[in-house]
Design a protein around this motif. Structure first.
Motif, PDB file in Angstrom:
ATOM      1  N   GLY A  36      -0.018   5.787  13.300  1.00 45.60           N
ATOM      2  CA  GLY A  36      -0.073   6.120  11.874  1.00 45.60           C
ATOM      3  C   GLY A  36       1.326   6.439  11.376  1.00 45.60           C
ATOM      4  O   GLY A  36       2.267   6.519  12.166  1.00 45.60           O
ATOM      5  N   TYR A  37       1.464   6.615  10.074  1.00 46.25           N
ATOM      6  CA  TYR A  37       2.806   6.838   9.535  1.00 46.25           C
ATOM      7  C   TYR A  37       3.378   8.184   9.957  1.00 46.25           C
ATOM      8  O   TYR A  37       4.586   8.331  10.137  1.00 46.25           O
ATOM      9  CB  TYR A  37       2.803   6.720   8.014  1.00 46.25           C
TER      10      TYR A  37
ATOM     11  N   GLU B  71       3.850  -2.487  17.191  1.00 49.81           N
ATOM     12  CA  GLU B  71       3.213  -1.915  16.002  1.00 49.81           C
ATOM     13  C   GLU B  71       4.252  -1.676  14.905  1.00 49.81           C
ATOM     14  O   GLU B  71       3.976  -1.801  13.730  1.00 49.81           O
ATOM     15  CB  GLU B  71       2.568  -0.561  16.343  1.00 49.81           C
ATOM     16  N   TYR B  72       5.422  -1.291  15.327  1.00 44.96           N
ATOM     17  CA  TYR B  72       6.486  -0.910  14.404  1.00 44.96           C
ATOM     18  C   TYR B  72       7.762  -1.674  14.745  1.00 44.96           C
ATOM     19  O   TYR B  72       8.652  -1.145  15.432  1.00 44.96           O
ATOM     20  CB  TYR B  72       6.744   0.589  14.488  1.00 44.96           C
TER      21      TYR B  72
ATOM     22  N   SER C 136       1.711   6.574   1.278  1.00 45.41           N
ATOM     23  CA  SER C 136       1.740   6.652   2.736  1.00 45.41           C
ATOM     24  C   SER C 136       0.826   7.768   3.237  1.00 45.41           C
ATOM     25  O   SER C 136       0.374   7.720   4.379  1.00 45.41           O
ATOM     26  CB  SER C 136       3.167   6.862   3.243  1.00 45.41           C
TER      27      SER C 136
ATOM     28  N   ARG D 194      -2.493   4.250   7.605  1.00 47.55           N
ATOM     29  CA  ARG D 194      -2.218   2.832   7.837  1.00 47.55           C
ATOM     30  C   ARG D 194      -3.472   2.015   8.130  1.00 47.55           C
ATOM     31  O   ARG D 194      -3.378   0.843   8.485  1.00 47.55           O
ATOM     32  CB  ARG D 194      -1.249   2.720   9.027  1.00 47.55           C
ATOM     33  N   SER D 195      -4.643   2.637   7.990  1.00 43.72           N
ATOM     34  CA  SER D 195      -5.867   1.880   8.236  1.00 43.72           C
ATOM     35  C   SER D 195      -6.203   1.027   7.020  1.00 43.72           C
ATOM     36  O   SER D 195      -6.141   1.496   5.886  1.00 43.72           O
ATOM     37  CB  SER D 195      -7.044   2.829   8.501  1.00 43.72           C
TER      38      SER D 195
ATOM     39  N   THR E 172       5.915   4.756  -1.891  1.00 42.54           N
ATOM     40  CA  THR E 172       5.508   4.950  -0.507  1.00 42.54           C
ATOM     41  C   THR E 172       5.533   6.420  -0.118  1.00 42.54           C
ATOM     42  O   THR E 172       4.586   6.931   0.469  1.00 42.54           O
ATOM     43  CB  THR E 172       6.419   4.136   0.428  1.00 42.54           C
TER      44      THR E 172
ATOM     45  N   PRO F  47       7.555   3.814   6.783  1.00 42.95           N
ATOM     46  CA  PRO F  47       7.533   2.838   5.694  1.00 42.95           C
ATOM     47  C   PRO F  47       8.325   3.376   4.517  1.00 42.95           C
ATOM     48  O   PRO F  47       8.769   4.500   4.557  1.00 42.95           O
ATOM     49  CB  PRO F  47       6.046   2.777   5.344  1.00 42.95           C
TER      50      PRO F  47
ATOM     51  N   MET G 236      -4.180  -4.667   7.291  1.00 40.79           N
ATOM     52  CA  MET G 236      -3.000  -3.811   7.395  1.00 40.79           C
ATOM     53  C   MET G 236      -1.799  -4.466   6.728  1.00 40.79           C
ATOM     54  O   MET G 236      -0.997  -3.815   6.068  1.00 40.79           O
ATOM     55  CB  MET G 236      -2.682  -3.471   8.843  1.00 40.79           C
TER      56      MET G 236
ATOM     57  N   GLU H 206       2.902  -1.022   3.345  1.00 40.65           N
ATOM     58  CA  GLU H 206       3.558  -2.053   4.154  1.00 40.65           C
ATOM     59  C   GLU H 206       4.372  -3.021   3.290  1.00 40.65           C
ATOM     60  O   GLU H 206       5.412  -3.521   3.718  1.00 40.65           O
ATOM     61  CB  GLU H 206       2.506  -2.843   4.952  1.00 40.65           C
TER      62      GLU H 206
END
Lengths: 344, 344, 344, 344
Positions: free
Chosen positions: B10-11, B43-44, B180, B184-185, B237, C344, D188, D194
Motif C-alpha cells: 500500500g502507499y 510492485e513499485y 492516496s 492502492r486497491s 495525490t 505516488p 490498479m 497511479e
C-alpha cells in the motif's frame, strides 16, 4: 433577440458565446473588447470555424441601438462604468460582476476597495438569483447577476432560512472553487505549477462575496447578521462546492428536510435535490446549469450539513445570466441551457 | 535498529520504505506480505536498483526474534490480528491502522463495523500524537499511530483546546484529503476518470476518525462532547487540509493567538506556524513531515478559523510513525525525516 | 565547499536549495537576485523554518571571493552576461541556461534569437552530460549544464549512437514535458485553466534544444546531421519523457540491446535500464536524479523505440548541476542526490 | 428513429446517452446491460432528473423488433457475440468495439487474442470513418465504428497518403490519450494515485489499433506495409493527440500542404485545419465531435509533422457513431452533434 457581449476574452465571456451561439431565440449580434480588434477565434481557437466574429470597440450608442440586451462579462469597476453608460438607453443590461449586487453603497469601499456606482443604478438593479427572484427579474432592465459562491451558498441555504429552521448565528460556509473563477489574466498565483497538486485557502474572512450572501440571507430571515465564509482553490478548472453547516433549532431528520427541499425546488428545472445518503460532486454538473444539493442532519450534534454544487462558469456566471435573460424576455427559462453535464 | 515492515504494497508501506531506506539509525531488515513473494520493485518500479528486497511471508516468531520493531501498514482488522500475534513477544509494534486508537472498545462496532482487539491490548497501546504524547511514547511498546485527518485536526486545535479558549460545542472541522489516502486497491470510485476534475464529499458524519478526534479533544478539555467533521476528496495525490471553525469564548485577536501557537510548538521541529495574514497550502508540505498552521480570528463573527495542512502519507502516516519510532528508541526526533517539501 | 546561487526564485533555483541544503559537503553560502532583497521563504513558503536566508544583490567580486562555486539558475541571456563577469575570477561556474552549450556561436542567433557570449568562454565551457563527459567535467571551471530535453534524449540515444547501430538520418524524438520547465513567470499560456485537462505541442521544429542535441550526437557519430524533435506540454508539474524512434541498421533484438545499455551504464548510479517488456513512467523518477530507460526493437518495422524519462528539475536541471559539481570537486558523484523518487 | 444502446455503463455508452438525449431525430428507446437492472442515474448521478430510464436485460428479438438501430458500446468479444445475434434481424447495428473492423480474420488472434466473428459478418461490416467512407456508410446495415487512435491518425494522414506524397515506409505515429479510453472497470493501473502526475507508454508495438490503421492506409496507398505506432496515457480525462511523422517524397512547404488539407476537408463539418504556425491542443475539441489538424513541413529534415486531435469519447467513439447513424439514416451529418468544445 439580439445580444451584445462585452468582455468575451475572459472565461465568463467565452461561456456566454458557447451558450448563446446555440440558443434558439437569442443570437449574438456583436462582441466587444477594450483590447485589440481581432477574430475571437484567435483568443479562443476552440471556436475556429464555429464562431469567427471579430471583436470590436465598445461604442455604447451603437450597441444600445442595435441590440436588445448587453451582457457585461467585464471585471468589477469596469462593469460599473459601462453600466452607467448604458443606463436609461433602452437596452437591457445583465452585469456579471459584483458592481450592482450590493444595496449598501458603503459596502463597496469596505469589500471591493473601490467606489460604488450611483445610487439610482444600485436601486434599480435586480439581484438575479433566478429561482428566488423570478417575479422581479421578469420586469428588470438592469440585472445584477449573482456571484458564483453566493449562488451555490444561497440555493443551498434558502429553504431552511426562509422557513426559519436554523439558528441565525450558526451559519458557516466552507466553499471550494475551481480555478477558472480567477479569470484568464496572467498571475503567478494561478500558474499551473503553483496550483496543480495543491489546495489553497484564500481571502480568509475577507472575500467580497460575504456581504452579498449576508444581504440576501437577511432579506430571507431578518435575524441573520453575519456568516463565516471561507474560500479555497481546488485544482480543477470548473466547479464549486459549498459545504454548509447550520445548527437546527429543533431536531429534524434528513428525510423531512429533503422533502422540504424537493418541494421548494419543484418545478425549477436547474435545482436537483439528491436522495437520502447521496451527495453531489462537482463533476456531476460540469458544463451544465444545474445546482445539485445533498443534505445530512446529524442527531449527534444537532447540525445540518448542506452540500451544494454548481459549475462556476455556468450556474455561477454565464448560465444563470442566460437563464435570467430568458426570464426577462418571457422565454422558457431553460432555453439554450439544456446541455447535459459532461461526464466524465 | 532493525525494522520489519508488514504491508509494503500500500502507499503507506511504500512511504515507510522511502523514509527508512535513508534513515541513519534504523534499517529495513525485512518486508512482508500476505500476497505473492516477489521483489518489492515489481510492485513499485520506482524502487528499482534502490531497494530490491524480496517480500516474504509473515512469520511472526521469526520477525519478533530478528527485528527490534515492526511497522504494521496493514488495513484495519488485519492489523488488529497481527498485533495480537506480536503482543508480548518482545518486539515494539507501531500500527498505522485505527485498530489500537480507541480506548472505548464499543466504538469499534459503531464506527469500524468490526470487533475490537482485546482489552489488554487497547489498554497498553499509546496514542502516538508525537508533539503531545512524547513522554508516554518514550516508554511505549505498542503504539497506535494517529489517523491522517486526526493528526491535522488535533495539531490545529490543541493550543486553543488545552487553554480552554473556545466554546466546547462549537467545533466544526471541514477536512479535505488527497486520494492516496484511499489506498492502492482497485475500485471504481478511485479511478482517475472519476476523481479527476472532481471534488467529492464522503462518509458525511460517519467517518471512523470522528471518535478518534473526539477522544483526544475530550482528554484535553472535558467539556468537549462531539464535533462536526466532514471529509472531501481533492484531486491531488497527497495532502490534507483541515479548515477548522471554533467560536472563541472571548474576543482574542489573531496576533495573540499566533503567539500562543508559536509558543506551544516552539522546539517541535515539525510544526510550523505561519505569520499573520499567511496561510499554508498543501503543496508546501508535500513529501515532508511538516504540519503547517495558519490562523484568523474574525471579530465580526467571534469565530476563529484554523487551517492545518499535512502530507497524509508522511505526518499523516509513515512520517509520524518513524517520528514515533525515533522517540521510542531515544533517537533525535527528526532522524531520517529531514526531507524538504517537494515544491513545486 | 561554499556555493552561491543566483536566480533562486525560479523553480530550478528552488530545487538547488532543496538539494544543497541537505548536501553533506557543499553548503549554501549566499543566494542572489536581481529583484527585491527579502527572505527566500517569502517567495517559497515551503522553506519556512528550513531555509530562511535573505536574497541579496548580485555583487560579482564579493561572490567570487567568498564562494567556491556559483550556480546560475538565471534565464538565457542573463546567464551569459553573468558568466562574462565571473570569467577568470577564480570561481567555478555552473550555468543552467543554454548560453554556454553550443560551440557554434552562429547558432545562438538562429535558435536563441540573441547574441552569443564571447568565443573564449564558449571554447572553455564543458558540456556537462555527467555520464559521458566525466573526464572533462573533472577539470572544468566553466560548465554548461545540459538542457532538460537533451539530457533525456542523449542518455537514451548514446549507446546505439556511439556503437553506430542506427541509420544516422532516422532519428525522431517525440518529447513531452511537465509544466515546471516553463518557469515561474506569469503568462496566459501557463495558467492552470489553460493547461489543465490539456495537452499541447509547441515550438514545432523550432525548439532551441535541437542544435544542442544535434551537436552532441554528431560528436558521437559524425554521420548524424539532424534530428526531428517535437516538444509537448503534459499537465503535470515535473517529468519528461522522450519517446525516441530510430531505424536499426541490422536486425537486433530487444534483449541484446538491453544488454548493451546495461553494460554501458553499469557503474553509473543515476541511469536505470528497465528489463524486457517494462517501460518507465515519469512518476517513477519524480523528485529524484534518475534517468530511467526502456527499449523495444520491433522486427516488423526494423525500428527501435527508446523511452527515456527524467525529472526535468532534477536530472534535467538542478540535480545534474549538483552531480557535476560533485565531479568537479572530486566528491562522490551521488553526494546529496540520494533522494528516492516520491511515489505516488 | 429509435435507438437501443447496449453497454451504457461504460464511458462510451454514457456519451451516447449525452448525445442522443438531445438529438433532434433519434430518440433513445431502450438501454440494456448484462448487469443489474436499475435506473441508469444510479450508475451516473449526473443524469439525475435528465434521463432516468431503467437498464434492462438484453433481449435480442425484442430490441430488433422495437428499435431502428442498436449501438453496441460493449467490449471486444462481447460485441462480436451480440452482432451475431442481431445479424440479419432487420435492425441496423453500430459496433463501437474492434470486433468488426479488421477484414483479415487471422489478425484477431494475433492482435486481439480472441476468435473473430464469422466471415459473412466481417465481409458485410462497413468501416465507418465518416469523412472517407460516406458512400458505403449510407447503405450500411452493419457498421464498424473506428477506434479512437485510428480516427485521429487516419484523418491526419489521409490527404498525404491518398495523394502519395510520403515515403510509404516512413510513417511513425506517436499517440497520446486521456484516461477515459481505458474504461470504467476498476484496475490498479488506472487508479487516480497511479496516473495523476504521471505519463506512461503502454503496449509498445503491440496495440490492437496497429492492424486497423495499416489496413486503411494500405487501402489508400498500396505501398504502405506497416507503421510504427506508440500509445501513451496523458493525465487528463478526455482527448487524443496523434503526433505523426512522415518523410516527404519531395520538398513541399507547409502552406501548400495546408491548402491540400483544407481542400480535402472542405465541406466536412467536423474536420478543422489550423492555419500556418498554429497547432491544435486537445482541450480545443473537448466534449465536441471535431478533429483538428495542424501541420509543419521541416525543410531541414524533409519530414512533415502532422498533429491531429480529437475527443476520444466523441469523434473517437460515441460522436462518430452518431455521425455514422446520421449518414445511415440520410439525416444531416451533424445532427445532434453541434456542441461547442467545452473550454476551458
Amino acid at each position: 433577440m439580439k445580444a451584445a457581449i462585452i468582455g468575451t476574452t475572459g472565461y465568463g465571456g467565452g461561456e456566454l458565446i458557447r451558450i448563446l451561439e446555440n440558443h434558439p431565440y437569442i443570437s449574438i449580434h456583436s462582441i466587444h473588447t477594450t483590447r485589440d480588434e481581432k477574430p475571437v477565434s484567435e483568443e479562443y481557437p476552440h471556436l475556429t470555424g464555429i464562431f469567427d466574429k471579430v471583436l470590436t470597440k465598445i461604442e455604447t450608442e451603437k450597441i444600445a441601438e442595435e441590440a436588445d440586451i448587453v451582457f457585461l462579462a467585464t471585471p468589477s469597476k469596469v462593469s460599473g462604468k459601462l453600466v452607467e453608460s448604458f443606463f436609461n438607453k433602452g437596452i437591457k443590461v445583465i452585469d456579471l460582476s459584483g458592481d450592482l449586487r450590493l444595496k449598501d453603497a458603503s459596502a463597496y469601499k469596505a469589500w471591493y476597495k473601490h467606489e460604488p456606482v450611483g445610487a439610482p443604478i444600485l436601486n434599480e438593479a435586480i439581484y438575479g438569483l433566478s429561482e428566488w427572484n423570478r417575479e422581479q427579474i421578469m420586469n428588470a432592465n438592469l440585472l445584477a447577476n449573482p456571484g458564483c459562491y453566493p449562488t451555490a451558498a444561497l440555493l443551498g441555504l434558502a429553504p431552511v432560512l426562509t422557513e426559519k429552521l436554523v439558528e441565525s448565528n450558526s451559519i458557516i460556509i466552507d466553499a471550494k472553487s475551481g480555478v477558472s473563477g480567477a479569470g484568464r489574466s496572467p498571475s503567478m498565483g494561478t500558474l499551473y505549477a503553483e496550483l496543480n497538486e495543491n489546495f489553497k485557502i484564500y481571502k480568509v474572512n475577507e472575500h467580497q462575496h460575504i456581504p452579498e450572501i449576508e444581504q440576501q440571507l437577511s432579506l430571507w430571515n431578518g435575524d441573520v447578521v453575519n456568516v463565516t465564509f471561507s474560500t479555497h482553490l481546488i485544482p480543477v478548472t470548473r466547479g464549486i462546492m459549498a459545504t454548509i453547516y447550520v445548527h437546527l433549532k429543533e431536531d429534524l431528520d434528513t428525510l423531512r428536510l429533503l422533502d422540504l427541499y424537493k418541494e421548494t425546488y419543484d418545478g425549477h428545472p436547474f435545482v436537483r435535490v439528491r436522495k437520502n445518503g447521496v451527495f453531489p460532486s462537482i463533476k456531476e454538473v460540469k458544463g451544465s446549469n444545474y445546482c445539485d444539493i445533498g443534505l445530512h442532519a446529524d442527531s449527534r450534534t444537532g447540525r445540518l450539513t448542506i452540500v451544494s454544487v454548481i459549475d462556476n462558469l455556468m450556474k455561477g456566471a454565464a448560465g444563470q445570466a442566460v437563464q435570467n435573460a430568458n426570464i426577462m424576455f418571457g422565454l422558457k427559462e431553460s432555453s439554450g441551457l439544456e446541455m447535459i453535464p459532461l461526464y466524465p
